[in-house]
Scaffold this motif. Structure first.
Motif, PDB file in Angstrom:
ATOM      1  N   THR A 162      52.316  27.747 -11.147  1.00  0.00           N
ATOM      2  CA  THR A 162      52.208  27.672 -12.030  1.00  0.00           C
ATOM      3  C   THR A 162      53.567  29.220 -12.723  1.00  0.00           C
ATOM      4  N   ASN A 181      50.786  29.874 -18.517  1.00  0.00           N
ATOM      5  CA  ASN A 181      50.978  28.419 -19.251  1.00  0.00           C
ATOM      6  C   ASN A 181      51.888  27.550 -18.891  1.00  0.00           C
ATOM      7  N   GLU A 182      53.157  28.066 -17.799  1.00  0.00           N
ATOM      8  CA  GLU A 182      54.013  26.849 -17.729  1.00  0.00           C
ATOM      9  C   GLU A 182      53.234  26.637 -16.509  1.00  0.00           C
ATOM     10  N   TYR A 183      53.083  25.094 -16.279  1.00  0.00           N
ATOM     11  CA  TYR A 183      52.563  24.183 -14.911  1.00  0.00           C
ATOM     12  C   TYR A 183      53.219  23.156 -14.160  1.00  0.00           C
ATOM     13  N   ASP A 205      48.752  26.740  -6.851  1.00  0.00           N
ATOM     14  CA  ASP A 205      47.347  26.027  -7.820  1.00  0.00           C
ATOM     15  C   ASP A 205      46.471  25.091  -6.819  1.00  0.00           C
ATOM     16  N   SER A 261      57.398  14.333 -16.749  1.00  0.00           N
ATOM     17  CA  SER A 261      56.048  15.042 -16.998  1.00  0.00           C
ATOM     18  C   SER A 261      55.200  14.154 -17.368  1.00  0.00           C
ATOM     19  N   ILE A 266      50.851  14.561 -17.352  1.00  0.00           N
ATOM     20  CA  ILE A 266      49.687  15.025 -17.137  1.00  0.00           C
ATOM     21  C   ILE A 266      48.621  15.045 -16.384  1.00  0.00           C
ATOM     22  N   LYS A 282      45.329  17.030 -14.767  1.00  0.00           N
ATOM     23  CA  LYS A 282      44.173  17.802 -15.528  1.00  0.00           C
ATOM     24  C   LYS A 282      44.729  18.418 -16.480  1.00  0.00           C
ATOM     25  N   GLU A 283      44.608  17.277 -17.359  1.00  0.00           N
ATOM     26  CA  GLU A 283      44.566  17.893 -18.811  1.00  0.00           C
ATOM     27  C   GLU A 283      45.410  18.558 -19.126  1.00  0.00           C
ATOM     28  N   ARG A 284      46.255  18.963 -18.098  1.00  0.00           N
ATOM     29  CA  ARG A 284      47.857  19.899 -19.103  1.00  0.00           C
ATOM     30  C   ARG A 284      49.479  19.568 -18.769  1.00  0.00           C
ATOM     31  N   THR A 285      49.766  19.409 -19.285  1.00  0.00           N
ATOM     32  CA  THR A 285      51.022  18.834 -19.483  1.00  0.00           C
ATOM     33  C   THR A 285      51.630  19.712 -18.545  1.00  0.00           C
ATOM     34  N   THR A 286      52.533  19.444 -17.200  1.00  0.00           N
ATOM     35  CA  THR A 286      52.785  19.290 -15.583  1.00  0.00           C
ATOM     36  C   THR A 286      54.497  18.679 -15.864  1.00  0.00           C
TER      37      THR A 286
END
Lengths: 900, 173
Positions: free
Chosen positions: A636, A640-642, A717, A739, A741, A743-747
């Protein structure tokens, strides 16, 4: 032939037992004529004899059994009541059958004597008489039936056809029998004069008694399996005692004692082998149940199926044979119910109307392989995806994200059934998951391959025997443990320096870089619940890694030391200990002490479970051999940035203090292992929020082109093993591959090569690459992620890249474009890398083009296959330096060849 | 018939022969810490002085490991831990070898680890009584009956609950 002999022996032994029983049952029947169960039981016995004798072509025996069965069927249907005449005739039949069996046992042939034929004729007449008697009662019944049939004749023409067929068969059979009788009679009359002397029937009158007294010698006995198991245990113990005695003998060094001991040794070994042998049975014992099952199932499903059985003589431990019967039945059911199409559909698909189902067994590398192959519709991955969503097992996105192989594996999930409608055969929502569990319980694995409209192959690998297996003995925490050799891939010893260099710790997980691949490490001490206090010990003694395969998933087990490989006798754990997943059983070592056998699959699940507690660290395991699986490193920047990047690209992870960062020539560097290493802030090249000020930053260090370079991020992470399926649309831009998803995050997936090139355009320039004119490379790769990645570093290295998302597309491009070199993935839809290679080598006008196959896994099997197909080199996708150097070498070779 | 009640091993053995079988029960006795235990003789298969115990990691606490009895591998259950004796109730030095009472059914016997093997005792049936409401430091689930001897209490264990695996229902299969 040996097989048939065995069957004959079994048949004789079984029939003998049943016949003994029959005598008693007939007598009982006379007393209790209404007893349906009894009649059915008798009927079954006779029926079996008829069937088997038909199989062997024993016509006389078959004839007697046939007519006896006729009579019995009338009894069974309640058309005729048992009376003394009937019992007498039936008992006589039994006596004749016994006589024939005795002859079969002695000579392997049926007796040739008119007496038997006379009896058949008598029996037949009697059967007809009974049939007539029965007919009176039956007539009314039949009339009703015919009327009904006539009424529905047009609708059910099919069924009547079938009936006629059956009638026809019956008639044929009768004719054949008569003919045969006549023939035999003729030959008999010539032979009989000679023969009669040496085989005098005990009495002439046909109805009174059979020609020879039924004296059946026992060559087979039935033994309680439990007794065999005990024998096995004792034999094991005997071996141990022998070992001790051998030690003593060697110490005493008395020649006579030594010789005696040697002799005993031999006998003991032989004894053990024989006892093992008693447990082995041909798999035919299970397979031979299938012709019937298949026939019934096919009929019920209104399909035509031909069953072919291969390798029925393959031997397996009896306990395994027992346990595979149900799974096999289930899979065969599935094949017929879901796989093979109905005849009209098959004709539409230009397949023969009769489907073929093959059951095959063979030995391979100490294991037994069982294959169930059908040429049916295959399994449609999309249908499975759809079903999984409908059943709520997966969300739509998840289902889409699955690769074809993964989608296929879904059918092994509990509660999954793809049958469109629930039939009485299969599709009740239980099944393949149970099959898988059962096979795995036996220490086996199951593989599924399917091609739409071509068919499905299920391959089961199971150990030959559960009783004695080869195993590797290792030590951990002062105790010895055995690891079944089937799971063993290789052994690696790392000296402290290599541990330092190649073992990576991320969160609580450790990884080892094994020939460019990421191998998750599991410490056995940790699994066994010992204290982790050997961090320092590692550095002094190095590390022993046992690379294991747990159902297609590789991992490294870190152990204290590795001893020998031994044949061990597997003994179960008691009920207090059975539930411990990491142990598969126990065994006795040569010194009489007990060692526990590790359950490799259990260890992976227990290691994963153990890590659940530590949040953020999930290793998704068990995605068998999936090609596009990759360990990803998640990091990260700010809150907020993954980001994600392939772990395989990463050389090290490190931390630096903010104060350590130096500025040289406007660029940030840090002193790292005696060099100054450039560090990259991603926000300089990507439209993201900047890295917040921190006291300490994490570095992701890459080692490429003989140089170190690092990305600076806020947090490392997690590491994650998953199939990469990226969307490229939304975030397509320089430095980003796409990109997903996670773990429920836009990566965002970082394009490491491009970012480095953006930072330092000269970074990848290699001295030896310059000077080579721009070559055109055709890149065939179905995964967007890998295609972009490969394309990125190839373009970065100065090549022109043509991209194709599958083999067929690549083949098209290859024919129209000028191509200097081909890089192809192996697993691709439509046309795989091997087929593409073969096509290029055999059909194109550019046959000599260098071809590199790339894969995310390296398997010796694939490598071999690739070389056979005509691939020049074989590389790991993520190993940029290797791929580039291979490209350069091959292009150079080619230009030299052209020049010459 | 009073003298049967003493717990001196040697005498107990002598009396064994004299006893008429109908009105007495025979027990294999053993010691653990300050307690004196017995098991019905029919539940005991054999006594083995010392077998090597291989520890089994991740096993339930009361399981000390597994032992090899002539090729058969048995689970070794520590009596003290099984019935809930706390450490202060027994002082077994770590080095001391425990003895094995092989008990249970012949299909899957277990080895019960005890500190010291006592003797076989014959006890008149009318001397045996149900256990009291509480015995200090012992889970009564494992106690079948008791017998008051002159100097101490003989705790007759329930072999079924001793050998019964607890975690089987939820984790087996």
């Amino acid at each position: 032939m040996g097989m048939e002999d065995d069957i004959l022996k079994d048949f004789l032994a079984e029939s003998k037992e049943n016949l003994e029983l029959l005598d008693q049952q007939f007598v009982e029947l006379e007393e209790d004529p209404e007893n349906e169960e009894l009649i059915k039981s008798i009927f079954r016995t006779i029926h079996t004899i008829k069937g088997t004798s038909g199989f062997f072509g024993f016509t006389t025996l078959e004839g007697i059994a046939h007519f006896a069965e006729d009579i019995l069927s009338k009894l069974r249907d309640g058309l005729v009541k048992v009376n003394e005449d009937i019992t007498t005739v039936l008992l006589q039949s039994v006596d004749y059958i016994k006589a024939i069996l005795a002859e079969l046992e002695a000579t392997g042939k049926e007796p040739v004597d008119t007496e038997y034929l006379d009896f058949i004729v008598d029996l037949r007449n009697f059967a007809e008489k009974i049939a007539k008697e029965a007919g009176v009662k039956d007539e009314q019944k039949e009339k009703g039936e015919t009327e009904k049939e006539e009424a529905s004749e047009q609708k059910e023409a099919k069924e009547i056809d079938k009936k006629e067929e059956e009638n026809g068969e019956d008639k044929k059979e009768e004719e054949r029998l008569k003919k045969e009788q006549d023939e035999t009679k003729q030959t008999e009359s010539k032979d009989s004069i000679k023969k009669k002397d040496d085989k005098k029937p005990s009495s002439k009158p046909v109805r009174k008694a059979p020609p020879t007294t039924a004296h059946l010698t026992e060559s087979h006995v039935r033994i309680d399996v439990h007794l065999l198991d005990q024998l096995m245990t004792l034999a094991g113990e005997l071996v141990l005692s022998r070992n001790r005695l051998t030690q003593l003998a060697n110490q005493l060094n008395d020649p006579e004692f030594l010789t005696a001991n040697q002799r005993m040794s031999l006998v003991v070994t032989e004894l053990q082998e024989r006892i093992m042998k008693t447990r082995m049975q041909p798999i035919g014992n299970v397979f031979n149940k299938f012709p019937r099952i298949v026939r019934d199932l096919a009929k019920a499903a209104e399909k035509k199926v031909q069953l072919r059985i291969e390798g029925a003589e393959t031997e397996l431990d009896r306990s395994i044979i027992e346990s595979i019967k149900d799974p096999l039945t289930h899979m065969v059911r599935n094949s017929i119910d879901h796989g093979i199409e109905s005849p009209d559909i098959r004709v539409q698909k230009q397949k023969p109307p009769v489907g073929t189902l093959v059951m095959k067994a063979y030995h391979e590398g100490g294991q037994v392989i069982i294959e169930i192959v059908d040429d049916g519709a295959g399994i449609d991955p999309n249908k499975i995806r759809q079903k999984a969503v409908e059943k709520g097992l997966l969300t739509e996105e998840q289902a889409e994200a699955l690769s074809e192989r993964e989608a296929l594996m879904l059918i092994f999930q509990p509660g999954f059934s793809t049958a469109e409608k629930v039939t009485n055969i299969s599709g009740r929502g239980v099944g393949m998951d149970v099959v898988k569990t059962n096979i795995e319980k036996l220490g086996g694995t199951i593989e599924l391959n399917s091609e739409k409209d071509v068919g499905t192959t299920i391959k089961i690998k199971i150990p030959l025997t559960l009783a004695i297996i080869p195993a590797l003995i290792i030590t951990s925490g002062g105790q010895r443990y055995a690891i079944p050799q089937v799971n063993l891939v290789e052994l690696v010893h790392l000296n402290p320096k290599l541990v330092e260099r190649d073992v990576q710790k991320i969160g609580n997980s450790e990884f080892y870089r094994l020939r460019g691949e990421i191998l998750p490490l599991v410490r056995l001490r940790k699994v066994l619940g010992f204290q982790e206090d050997e961090e320092e010990k590692n550095s002094s003694e190095g590390m022993n890694i046992v690379v294991l395969n747990a159902g297609g998933h590789l991992f490294g087990l870190v152990v204290d030391s590795i001893s020998d490989s031994e044949e061990i006798v597997v003994k179960p754990l008691g009920s207090h200990l059975k539930h411990i997943p990491i142990f598969a059983g126990t065994t006795l070592m040569g010194d009489g002490k007990v060692a526990l056998i590790l359950d490799v699959v259990g260890i992976t699940s227990s290691a994963t479970a153990g890590e659940e507690g530590m949040k953020e660290t999930t290793i998704v395991t068990g995605k068998d051999g999936e090609e596009d699986h990759q360990f990803l490193l998640l990091c990260t920047i700010g809150p907020n940035e993954y980001f994600a990047l392939p772990l395989a690209l990463v050389n090290r992870l490190d931390k630096i203090k903010a104060s350590d960062i130096e500025y040289v020539g406007g660029k940030e560097v840090v002193q790292y292992r005696g060099h100054s290493m450039p560090i990259i802030r991603l926000e300089n090249y990507l439209p993201i929020s900047p890295l917040p000020e921190q006291d300490e930053y994490h570095l992701i260090v890459f080692h490429m082109n003989e140089k170190d370079i690092a990305f600076m991020v806020s947090e490392i992470d997690d590491s994650l093993d998953l199939a990469i399926d990226v969307e490229e649309g939304t975030f397509k831009q320089e430095g980003i591959l796409g990109s997903a998803i996670i773990k429920e995050r836009t990566t965002l997936f970082l394009d490491v090569y491009q970012i480095i090139s953006m930072h330092d355009p000269d970074f990848f320039i290699q001295d030896d690459v310059t000077g080579i004119e721009t070559a055109r490379i055709l890149l065939a790769e179905d995964s967007t992620f890998y295609r972009n990645l490969l394309s990125s570093y190839l373009t970065g290295a100065g090549y022109e890249v043509l991209e194709a998302e599958d083999g067929a597309k690549a083949w098209e491009l290859f024919q129209t474009e000028h191509i200097d070199l081909v890089i192809t993935d192996i697993e691709m839809p439509k046309m795989n890398g091997f087929d593409l290679t073969r096509k290029i080598r055999n059909e194109s006008n550019n046959k000599d083009v260098p071809i590199i196959a790339v894969t995310s896994l390296s398997g010796e099997e694939n490598r071999q296959k690739g070389l056979e197909a005509g691939v020049d080199d074989y590389q790991a996708k993520l190993d940029r330096d290797q791929v580039l150097s291979s490209v350069a070498t091959l292009l150079k070779e080619k230009s030299l060849a052209n020049a010459a | 018939m009073v003298q049967e009640n003493n717990n001196l091993p040697v005498e107990g053995e002598k009396n064994l022969v004299e006893m008429s079988i109908s009105d007495t029960s025979q027990f294999v006795t053993f010691h653990y810490g300050k307690h004196f235990f017995g098991l019905p003789i029919d539940d005991v298969i054999e006594i083995n002085k010392a077998l090597d115990i291989t520890p089994v990691p991740m096993a339930p606490e009361y399981v000390s490991g597994v032992v090899n009895l002539r090729g058969q591998i048995l689970t070794a259950i520590d009596l003290a831990k099984r019935i809930g004796l706390s450490a202060k109730d027994f002082k077994v030095s770590e080095k001391k070898e425990l003895h094995n009472v092989i008990m249970g059914n012949r299909e899957e016997p277990v080895s019960l680890l005890v500190e010291e093997i006592g003797d076989v005792m014959s006890i008149p049936k009318d001397k045996i009584s149900p256990p009291p409401d509480m015995i200090e430091g012992i889970n009564l689930k494992y106690v079948d009956q008791v017998c008051k001897l002159e100097s101490r209490l003989l705790i007759i264990l329930d072999s079924k609950s001793l050998e019964q695996a607890e975690n089987n229902k939820n984790q087996g299969n």
